[in-house]
Design a protein around this motif. Structure first.
Motif, PDB file in Angstrom:
ATOM      1  N   SER A 101       4.611  -3.332   1.622  1.00 23.65           N
ATOM      2  CA  SER A 101       3.961  -2.278   0.827  1.00 23.65           C
ATOM      3  C   SER A 101       2.645  -1.847   1.464  1.00 23.65           C
ATOM      4  CB  SER A 101       3.721  -2.752  -0.608  1.00 23.65           C
ATOM      5  OG  SER A 101       2.774  -3.810  -0.646  1.00 23.65           O
ATOM      6  N   LEU A 102       1.922  -2.798   2.069  1.00 22.57           N
ATOM      7  CA  LEU A 102       0.659  -2.476   2.727  1.00 22.57           C
ATOM      8  C   LEU A 102       0.886  -1.588   3.949  1.00 22.57           C
ATOM      9  CD1 LEU A 102      -2.409  -2.905   2.908  1.00 22.57           C
ATOM     10  CD2 LEU A 102      -1.968  -4.967   4.249  1.00 22.57           C
ATOM     11  N   ILE A 103       1.927  -1.907   4.730  1.00 17.46           N
ATOM     12  CA  ILE A 103       2.242  -1.100   5.911  1.00 17.46           C
ATOM     13  C   ILE A 103       2.660   0.312   5.498  1.00 17.46           C
ATOM     14  CG2 ILE A 103       3.798  -0.851   7.886  1.00 17.46           C
ATOM     15  CD1 ILE A 103       1.678  -3.064   8.200  1.00 17.46           C
ATOM     16  N   ILE A 104       3.461   0.406   4.450  1.00 14.87           N
ATOM     17  CA  ILE A 104       3.927   1.714   3.981  1.00 14.87           C
ATOM     18  C   ILE A 104       2.757   2.578   3.512  1.00 14.87           C
ATOM     19  CG2 ILE A 104       5.280   2.913   2.206  1.00 14.87           C
ATOM     20  CD1 ILE A 104       6.992   1.641   4.389  1.00 14.87           C
ATOM     21  N   VAL A 105       1.834   1.979   2.767  1.00 18.23           N
ATOM     22  CA  VAL A 105       0.695   2.760   2.278  1.00 18.23           C
ATOM     23  C   VAL A 105      -0.215   3.170   3.437  1.00 18.23           C
ATOM     24  CG1 VAL A 105      -1.001   0.920   1.768  1.00 18.23           C
ATOM     25  CG2 VAL A 105      -0.898   2.948   0.323  1.00 18.23           C
ATOM     26  N   ALA A 106      -0.276   2.339   4.477  1.00 18.58           N
ATOM     27  CA  ALA A 106      -1.046   2.705   5.674  1.00 18.58           C
ATOM     28  C   ALA A 106      -0.372   3.866   6.397  1.00 18.58           C
ATOM     29  CB  ALA A 106      -1.174   1.503   6.607  1.00 18.58           C
ATOM     30  N   GLN A 107       0.957   3.835   6.473  1.00 20.49           N
ATOM     31  CA  GLN A 107       1.698   4.931   7.096  1.00 20.49           C
ATOM     32  C   GLN A 107       1.506   6.235   6.326  1.00 20.49           C
ATOM     33  OE1 GLN A 107       5.743   3.491   7.342  1.00 20.49           O
ATOM     34  NE2 GLN A 107       5.381   2.486   9.294  1.00 20.49           N
TER      35      GLN A 107
END
Length: 335
Positions: free
Chosen positions: A127-133
């Motif tokens: 979820s953290l990677i997705i929100v960063a993307q």
């Protein structure tokens, strides 16, 4: 069922397209100078589409239409002359262009999202990677320019650059001293572990517990880790991440890893090859072997180029792209 999915995807594309256009317009209305407007489009607007590529089945024609619409907006806001060369608009500024990102040439979509397809990350990390993307991390820049809060938008570690997601994941000089190096070394460790396994060198069960030795000899193969190569003449770039000298095959591989921001992938690949070109020529002469430079470049959020697969195929061992991406993503999430 298929028809309903098609309708949903059409609606999703429409929402993404409208959000992208909205962000581009917002940037073009700003008081930023020309260079910073182009950069802002890449950092604020492009990710809206870029990170949907692994989920939404965009057609090349659709992306071309979005690029065309972007150019029309640039012309409307007097950022692009209608008779100017279009190709130059998408060429980097270093090479005499304007530096705008072209949607259909961004990345290897299938490869870039292999880690997501496999679903091996913990929910919190994913979820953290997705929100960063999605460029939705609550950075100072996001607070000031998106949420319109009255805050300082500069980096909290060093108030010199804007604290954007792009800056945090791969552009901060303070983080570069420790966090970026750790992330980079994890990718190298992963590669080295699998190279050692290929040559029958005893290693542990887990690559992330692997402790690479500076020099390992396995029969007629020498594997060097982060070691300065002694040459007859002075060469500045003489310490690549991994060197494999294969006496039997009369071959030498110079492997160097980079984890840049996702907008600089192609540039970094070319940079790595050029950086070690002199060393490649010198080792070829000294060791009387064929030498090749292999750049292993993975974006801080897992992005890979169309060349990535071919490069890692040339590295001995069972090199899994998803595992290398996971190394990067875990490092980025830790930052």
């Amino acid at each position: 069922m298929n028809e309903s999915r098609g309708i949903d995807e059409t609606q999703v594309k429409d929402r993404l397209r409208r959000e992208y256009i909205k962000r581009v317009r917002k940037v073009l209305k700003s008081e930023l100078n020309s260079k910073n407007r182009m950069l802002a489009i890449g950092e604020i607007a492009v990710p809206v589409l870029q990170y949907s590529f692994g989920v939404v089945n965009w057609k090349i024609k659709e992306l071309e239409n979005i690029d065309r619409q972007t150019r029309k907006m640039l012309t409307t806001y007097k950022m692009h002359h209608p008779k100017a060369d279009v190709d130059r608009l998408y060429t980097s500024r270093k090479d005499g262009g304007r530096g705008l990102m072209q949607q259909e040439h961004l990345m290897d979509k299938e490869q870039t999202y292999e880690w997501l397809h496999k679903g091996e990350l913990k929910g919190e990390t994913e979820s953290l990677i997705i929100v960063a993307q999605d460029q939705a991390i609550n950075t100072r820049y996001h607070k000031k320019n998106i949420l319109r809060q009255n805050v300082n938008s500069k980096c909290r570690l060093r108030e010199e650059y804007e604290e954007t997601t792009e800056h945090i994941k791969a552009g901060c000089t303070i983080l570069a001293k420790h966090e970026y190096i750790k992330r980079h070394d994890q990718v190298c460790r992963n590669l080295h572990y699998n190279i050692c396994k290929e040559y029958g060198i005893k290693v542990g069960k887990k690559w992330y517990e692997h402790n690479p030795q500076p020099v390992i000899e396995a029969g007629e193969t020498i594997i060097m880790w982060n070691k300065q190569i002694q040459t007859d003449r002075e060469i500045r770039a003489n310490k690549p991440d991994i060197v494999i000298k294969q006496k039997k095959e009369n071959k030498c591989l110079i492997i160097d890893v980079a984890v840049p921001g996702d907008r600089r992938m192609k540039e970094k690949e070319a940079e790595r090859v050029l950086k070690y070109k002199e060393l490649a020529l010198e080792t070829q002469r000294m060791w009387n072997c064929r030498t090749k430079v292999i750049p292993v470049v993975i974006g801080a959020l897992g992005t890979t180029t169309n060349s990535f697969k071919n490069y890692i195929k040339e590295i001995p061992g069972h090199q899994l792209s998803k595992s290398l991406q996971k190394s990067v993503l875990l490092g980025t999430a830790h930052i």
